[in-house]
Motif scaffolding. Sequence first.
Motif, PDB file in Angstrom:
ATOM      1  N   GLY A 158      21.477 114.708  28.033  1.00 31.95           N
ATOM      2  CA  GLY A 158      21.169 113.166  27.770  1.00 31.95           C
ATOM      3  C   GLY A 158      19.819 113.054  28.484  1.00 31.95           C
ATOM      4  N   SER A 159      19.708 113.537  29.685  1.00 32.79           N
ATOM      5  CA  SER A 159      18.305 113.421  30.545  1.00 32.79           C
ATOM      6  C   SER A 159      17.310 114.073  29.745  1.00 32.79           C
ATOM      7  CB  SER A 159      18.764 114.061  31.841  1.00 32.79           C
ATOM      8  OG  SER A 159      19.679 113.269  32.731  1.00 32.79           O
ATOM      9  N   ARG A 160      17.493 115.140  29.089  1.00 34.17           N
ATOM     10  CA  ARG A 160      16.208 116.112  28.694  1.00 34.17           C
ATOM     11  C   ARG A 160      15.891 114.919  27.425  1.00 34.17           C
ATOM     12  NH1 ARG A 160      18.170 122.061  28.467  1.00 34.17           N
ATOM     13  NH2 ARG A 160      18.149 122.672  30.740  1.00 34.17           N
ATOM     14  N   VAL A 206      16.856 119.883  34.658  1.00 38.75           N
ATOM     15  CA  VAL A 206      17.931 119.122  33.839  1.00 38.75           C
ATOM     16  C   VAL A 206      17.269 117.679  33.062  1.00 38.75           C
ATOM     17  CG1 VAL A 206      19.639 119.657  35.431  1.00 38.75           C
ATOM     18  CG2 VAL A 206      18.307 117.614  35.911  1.00 38.75           C
ATOM     19  N   GLY A 207      15.937 117.972  33.241  1.00 43.01           N
ATOM     20  CA  GLY A 207      15.182 116.879  32.411  1.00 43.01           C
ATOM     21  C   GLY A 207      15.022 115.584  33.033  1.00 43.01           C
ATOM     22  N   ASN A 208      14.988 115.454  34.218  1.00 46.90           N
ATOM     23  CA  ASN A 208      14.731 114.022  34.892  1.00 46.90           C
ATOM     24  C   ASN A 208      13.142 113.649  34.753  1.00 46.90           C
ATOM     25  OD1 ASN A 208      17.243 114.192  35.379  1.00 46.90           O
ATOM     26  ND2 ASN A 208      17.250 114.288  37.667  1.00 46.90           N
ATOM     27  N   ASP A 209      13.055 112.418  34.207  1.00 47.74           N
ATOM     28  CA  ASP A 209      11.724 111.920  34.265  1.00 47.74           C
ATOM     29  C   ASP A 209      11.497 111.161  35.553  1.00 47.74           C
ATOM     30  OD1 ASP A 209       9.460 110.690  33.311  1.00 47.74           O
ATOM     31  OD2 ASP A 209      10.078 110.011  31.616  1.00 47.74           O
ATOM     32  N   THR A 265      25.457 115.432  31.400  1.00 45.57           N
ATOM     33  CA  THR A 265      24.425 114.540  31.553  1.00 45.57           C
ATOM     34  C   THR A 265      22.874 115.054  31.234  1.00 45.57           C
ATOM     35  OG1 THR A 265      24.333 114.552  33.987  1.00 45.57           O
ATOM     36  CG2 THR A 265      25.667 112.773  32.766  1.00 45.57           C
ATOM     37  N   ALA A 266      23.013 116.422  31.776  1.00 45.60           N
ATOM     38  CA  ALA A 266      21.590 117.253  31.670  1.00 45.60           C
ATOM     39  C   ALA A 266      20.930 116.915  30.177  1.00 45.60           C
ATOM     40  CB  ALA A 266      21.530 118.706  31.849  1.00 45.60           C
ATOM     41  N   SER A 319      21.380 108.416  34.081  1.00 39.35           N
ATOM     42  CA  SER A 319      21.632 109.993  33.636  1.00 39.35           C
ATOM     43  C   SER A 319      20.998 110.752  34.409  1.00 39.35           C
ATOM     44  CB  SER A 319      21.162 110.098  32.127  1.00 39.35           C
ATOM     45  OG  SER A 319      21.322 111.100  31.429  1.00 39.35           O
ATOM     46  N   TYR A 320      19.899 110.630  34.642  1.00 41.21           N
ATOM     47  CA  TYR A 320      19.049 111.159  35.730  1.00 41.21           C
ATOM     48  C   TYR A 320      19.539 111.598  36.954  1.00 41.21           C
ATOM     49  CZ  TYR A 320      15.043 110.104  32.221  1.00 41.21           C
ATOM     50  OH  TYR A 320      14.427 110.050  31.214  1.00 41.21           O
ATOM     51  N   SER A 345      22.369 113.810  36.813  1.00 47.49           N
ATOM     52  CA  SER A 345      22.118 115.164  36.514  1.00 47.49           C
ATOM     53  C   SER A 345      21.406 116.131  37.529  1.00 47.49           C
ATOM     54  CB  SER A 345      20.991 115.334  35.312  1.00 47.49           C
ATOM     55  OG  SER A 345      21.506 114.566  34.215  1.00 47.49           O
ATOM     56  N   PHE A 351      16.240 111.990  26.775  1.00 49.98           N
ATOM     57  CA  PHE A 351      15.500 110.913  27.457  1.00 49.98           C
ATOM     58  C   PHE A 351      14.178 110.891  27.753  1.00 49.98           C
ATOM     59  CE2 PHE A 351      19.573 108.167  28.509  1.00 49.98           C
ATOM     60  CZ  PHE A 351      19.597 107.436  27.450  1.00 49.98           C
ATOM     61  N   ASN A 352      13.989 112.045  28.561  1.00 55.47           N
ATOM     62  CA  ASN A 352      12.691 112.421  28.989  1.00 55.47           C
ATOM     63  C   ASN A 352      11.912 112.792  27.560  1.00 55.47           C
ATOM     64  OD1 ASN A 352      10.391 113.229  30.346  1.00 55.47           O
ATOM     65  ND2 ASN A 352      11.821 114.628  31.827  1.00 55.47           N
TER      66      ASN A 352
END
Lengths: 219, 443
Positions: free
Chosen positions: A203-205, B124-127, A200-201, B37-38, B41, A207-208
């Motif tokens: 997908g998370s990246r 991991v890109g979490n907003d 999922t990392a 997703s966040y 992750s 989306f962000n």
Amino acid sequence: MNALEFLAWVRGPGLDLALAVFALGVVWRLIEIYTLGRKPDLAPPRRVPAASGWHTLWRRMLPPPGMFRRSPVSYVGGYVFHLGLAIVVFFFIPHIQLIKALLGLSWPGLPSPVIDAVTVVTLAAMVVVLIDRVRRPVKRYLSTFEDYFVWVLTFLPVLTGYLAVKHLWLPYTTMLALHILSAELLIALLPFTKLFHAFTAWGSRWFNGEINARRGVPV
Amino acid sequence: MSSTALQAHNSTRATRGASLERAVEVLKEVIDAPIASYFSSCVHCGLCAEACLFYTETGEPKYTPIHKLEPLRRVWEREYTLLGRVKKWLGLSKPLTDEELGAWRELVYDSCTMCGRCSLVCPVGNDLVYMIRKLREGMALAGHAPPGVVAATRRTVEIGSPMGIRWPAVAAQIKHVEAETGLKVPIDQAGAEYMLLLSSMEIINFPEYLSAIARIMHVAGKTWTLCSEAFEATNSGIQIGVSDIARVIVARVVNAAERLQVKTVVSPECGHAYFALRWDGPNLMGRPFGFEVKHVLEVLDEFRVQGLIRTEGFEEGRLTFHDPCQIVRRGGVIEPQRHLMQMIARDFVEMDETGKYNWCCGGGGGVSANEEAEGLRLAAFKRKKAQLEACGAQTLVTACANCRIVLEEGLEHYQMALPVVGLTELVAKHLAQDDGRRQDEEG
């Protein structure tokens, strides 16, 4: 059950079971996450160069300005053990043979002495990140049972693999069976733990990156 | 309009249960694919703490951004994951309680300015700020928004502005500006190119802004107007996290702008006002607008590029620019202020982490209107103080009236003598009065 029967089980039914749980788990989790969808953003976007989901997917491979200094162990430890794991999992020749048997895909491996060295470095890096988790107030505060459990789950296959190859501690057959069993536990539990960030990392990246790119901010 | 969230604050214990239920329902509704997703992750690496000034300046692990999201994560796990649903079915997981939500108020409101810096560093890109905004929806509905911000929101809905300012106060300021500049301030002028919004803070504390705009628009030869029914740009509905109230406040501006048929609405020197109108606005209204929304810095930079405004002379000494989070990192206005600073400063220095990586003043996202957060805000200001000391600036320029007040208070608290100035005023101060040039070109 003697050592040979144990090995036969982990190589046969055990492997099938682990792979089935892994495959179904991954598909289930991906569906339960990504089919939630999201509302379209109706604000007219401001497009600028280097701002997109894809850019962020790659940009987050590197520490943002000032961050390395603030938590060097997270970055060095993180890079070393992730790369180390990737190398020992995908470039140890017996692993490639297993993947070839399962999927029909294969690629050149690395010589054993290289894999040995990478394994030792990976184990050391994992110990360092564990110590960091216990000693750093923020990490200790955030940590739950799962964080430590998942650490053991990841550490064991690497350790038992090394011991088996080096014929250390237990008879080879038993150690090899333990190695395979621990790897099976790892893959079977991956979809249901934080290890799922491996999927999922990305997908998370994305989306962000996409959400902020619409506003003209490369993140 | 539903003002449930405002009422929830005064509710009795008996009605609390009902508002908690609704809050959980709202949290379930706001959880989307990015949020799932966040949460899936997060590896508990804690790097988001290193990007948060409430953690870096206090050293308290509870201020780690991902920890602030725990109530939302609990709802996600229980309702949207396989294991969570199994646990719920077996009675092994406890539902979120009102006490837990209440205990999170300090983390979700007092120690978060929604500056969004954590969203830029998560490996991991979490907003994370995206999720805080959604968590506030549920918190407000359960009656856990801070009283100071709730009161400001009530004044915006009932009176028209968070500081309780009505049109006569604006009209009085207009008179003053007209006398000072000798220029007419247009009101309710249909067909003007620009409709100007103000923030309460500008009306009360920084009247320089309106006079600066009057002079700049005059020199640039642009038509503009204020609107007597929609002069207030700030939107505390966004800050407490109540979308239906935020929508009412945005709708006032949208309806006025469309009625007056202006081409562009100019958001003032205010951070969240810009975000509320430019980025949240169309989503709150459920449709794109019939006009453009620009921050005043974008408009000024366009005038500069088109050669409509020129400046003469420079500010004395060393100047630096404080990037307001909602305009820069969250809003995407990153370069215009730098071009404008070059116009008015010979010695313009950047702080060490700047632009999209700026550090917040500590008072955004409703924190400055929240009395309970004052101590924490002043502690967090040490980050900005250190940045200012390191760059050696003698004047601090910014483009958000809220940042400006918070910066002034922080500087005073730490006994630093540093004037804080709005960039629009500085541009107006150095404006070259060469109407002749423009008329020549036209002629």
